[in-house]
Scaffold this motif. Sequence first.
Motif, PDB file in Angstrom:
ATOM      1  N   TRP A  56       5.971  -1.800  -1.561  1.00 45.44           N
ATOM      2  CA  TRP A  56       4.731  -2.560  -1.757  1.00 45.44           C
ATOM      3  C   TRP A  56       3.900  -1.989  -2.899  1.00 45.44           C
ATOM      4  O   TRP A  56       3.409  -2.713  -3.756  1.00 45.44           O
ATOM      5  N   VAL A  57       3.756  -0.672  -2.924  1.00 45.68           N
ATOM      6  CA  VAL A  57       2.944  -0.014  -3.957  1.00 45.68           C
ATOM      7  C   VAL A  57       3.530  -0.241  -5.336  1.00 45.68           C
ATOM      8  O   VAL A  57       2.823  -0.631  -6.277  1.00 45.68           O
ATOM      9  N   LEU A  58       4.832   0.008  -5.486  1.00 43.84           N
ATOM     10  CA  LEU A  58       5.467  -0.120  -6.801  1.00 43.84           C
ATOM     11  C   LEU A  58       5.547  -1.563  -7.280  1.00 43.84           C
ATOM     12  O   LEU A  58       5.736  -1.811  -8.472  1.00 43.84           O
ATOM     13  N   SER A  59       5.373  -2.517  -6.363  1.00 44.91           N
ATOM     14  CA  SER A  59       5.378  -3.930  -6.771  1.00 44.91           C
ATOM     15  C   SER A  59       4.188  -4.269  -7.662  1.00 44.91           C
ATOM     16  O   SER A  59       4.181  -5.290  -8.344  1.00 44.91           O
ATOM     17  N   TYR A  60       3.184  -3.385  -7.672  1.00 44.16           N
ATOM     18  CA  TYR A  60       1.999  -3.613  -8.504  1.00 44.16           C
ATOM     19  C   TYR A  60       2.148  -3.022  -9.909  1.00 44.16           C
ATOM     20  O   TYR A  60       1.211  -3.063 -10.698  1.00 44.16           O
ATOM     21  N   GLY A  61       3.324  -2.469 -10.211  1.00 46.85           N
ATOM     22  CA  GLY A  61       3.605  -1.987 -11.550  1.00 46.85           C
ATOM     23  C   GLY A  61       2.613  -0.950 -12.035  1.00 46.85           C
ATOM     24  O   GLY A  61       2.407   0.081 -11.393  1.00 46.85           O
ATOM     25  N   LYS A  62       1.980  -1.216 -13.178  1.00 46.66           N
ATOM     26  CA  LYS A  62       1.050  -0.250 -13.768  1.00 46.66           C
ATOM     27  C   LYS A  62      -0.211  -0.067 -12.925  1.00 46.66           C
ATOM     28  O   LYS A  62      -0.993   0.859 -13.166  1.00 46.66           O
ATOM     29  N   TYR A  63      -0.402  -0.949 -11.948  1.00 47.51           N
ATOM     30  CA  TYR A  63      -1.569  -0.817 -11.056  1.00 47.51           C
ATOM     31  C   TYR A  63      -1.196  -0.143  -9.725  1.00 47.51           C
ATOM     32  O   TYR A  63      -1.955  -0.184  -8.769  1.00 47.51           O
ATOM     33  N   SER A  64      -0.012   0.471  -9.686  1.00 48.02           N
ATOM     34  CA  SER A  64       0.472   1.048  -8.429  1.00 48.02           C
ATOM     35  C   SER A  64      -0.439   2.172  -7.926  1.00 48.02           C
ATOM     36  O   SER A  64      -0.646   2.317  -6.718  1.00 48.02           O
ATOM     37  N   PHE A  65      -0.978   2.969  -8.859  1.00 45.96           N
ATOM     38  CA  PHE A  65      -1.886   4.046  -8.445  1.00 45.96           C
ATOM     39  C   PHE A  65      -3.097   3.468  -7.718  1.00 45.96           C
ATOM     40  O   PHE A  65      -3.514   3.964  -6.665  1.00 45.96           O
ATOM     41  N   GLY A  66      -3.653   2.415  -8.306  1.00 47.05           N
ATOM     42  CA  GLY A  66      -4.817   1.761  -7.692  1.00 47.05           C
ATOM     43  C   GLY A  66      -4.476   1.170  -6.343  1.00 47.05           C
ATOM     44  O   GLY A  66      -5.267   1.250  -5.395  1.00 47.05           O
ATOM     45  N   ALA A  67      -3.274   0.585  -6.225  1.00 44.76           N
ATOM     46  CA  ALA A  67      -2.849  -0.013  -4.959  1.00 44.76           C
ATOM     47  C   ALA A  67      -2.712   1.055  -3.884  1.00 44.76           C
ATOM     48  O   ALA A  67      -3.135   0.858  -2.735  1.00 44.76           O
ATOM     49  N   PHE A  68      -2.129   2.206  -4.256  1.00 43.19           N
ATOM     50  CA  PHE A  68      -1.954   3.273  -3.267  1.00 43.19           C
ATOM     51  C   PHE A  68      -3.297   3.870  -2.851  1.00 43.19           C
ATOM     52  O   PHE A  68      -3.527   4.133  -1.666  1.00 43.19           O
ATOM     53  N   ILE A  69      -4.183   4.077  -3.813  1.00 37.01           N
ATOM     54  CA  ILE A  69      -5.517   4.618  -3.494  1.00 37.01           C
ATOM     55  C   ILE A  69      -6.263   3.655  -2.578  1.00 37.01           C
ATOM     56  O   ILE A  69      -6.920   4.071  -1.611  1.00 37.01           O
ATOM     57  N   LEU A  70      -6.154   2.351  -2.876  1.00 39.99           N
ATOM     58  CA  LEU A  70      -6.791   1.345  -2.016  1.00 39.99           C
ATOM     59  C   LEU A  70      -6.212   1.394  -0.603  1.00 39.99           C
ATOM     60  O   LEU A  70      -6.953   1.292   0.388  1.00 39.99           O
ATOM     61  N   LEU A  71      -4.902   1.581  -0.505  1.00 40.06           N
ATOM     62  CA  LEU A  71      -4.254   1.679   0.802  1.00 40.06           C
ATOM     63  C   LEU A  71      -4.795   2.882   1.583  1.00 40.06           C
ATOM     64  O   LEU A  71      -5.060   2.779   2.788  1.00 40.06           O
ATOM     65  N   GLN A  72      -4.989   3.998   0.896  1.00 37.08           N
ATOM     66  CA  GLN A  72      -5.534   5.188   1.547  1.00 37.08           C
ATOM     67  C   GLN A  72      -6.973   4.958   1.990  1.00 37.08           C
ATOM     68  O   GLN A  72      -7.382   5.404   3.068  1.00 37.08           O
TER      69      GLN A  72
END
Length: 241
Positions: A56-72
């Motif tokens: 799920w996180v890597l599906s956001y490509g260059k925004y993966s860091f933001g997606a993971f931080i949002l998940l946390q």
Amino acid sequence: MLNKAVQLMKRLLRKLYDNRAYLVLILVLLIFVLVGYEYFEKYASFFKDPHKIKKWVLSYGKYSFGAFILLQIIQVVIFFIPGEIVQIAGGFIYDTFLGSIVSLIGITLGSLIAYAIASYFGRKFIRKIVSEKHLKFFGKILKLGSVNYVVFLVYLIPGIPKDVVAYICGISDISLSNFLIFSTLGRIPGIFVSAYFGANIHTGNKLSLIIISVVMISLSAIGVFKGEKIIKKLVKKQPSQ
């Protein structure tokens, strides 16, 4: 007739404005209920599987860091979502060091939000989302000694539910800045170990993973059953101010 309607509308708007805090409270509670329903009905398995989180996180490509931080952030604010798996996923996705950093950023931001919500809405709101058992338990623990030191210990010792503490700290005597400093310092070892565990999933070193699991489960069990006594002993040993 028109004047009466206008006056009625003004009174209604005034009443809504005067009770705006309660309206926001209702909205927050509604979000909790909806998210809780969605979580239990549809996404329970997602938060139990680092592979699904990674996909799920890597599906956001260059925004993966933001997606993971949002998940946390979501995991901390909605505190009944298990946090360890998300932290393990951080190491699984980004390796130990970077996984620890992104987890720490998300957890700190989530803790800030939880503290701010509690501080703004007060004890009545917290009683609606936190069990009386947790309120009494942590209310008692936070009064054992220096609140900064106790918060550090609560977040350091495995097995003690961390994320609910952010809400309770929001209605305690600890300031926001001190809460963020001492809770973050206390979290670092646990986050690092979880990220290290996640990073080692790739290696296939089952012995290493088993050893880490056994140690962490043992420490967590000690924290669950003896956490309060451990904190009391450590607080007593603290040099007087």
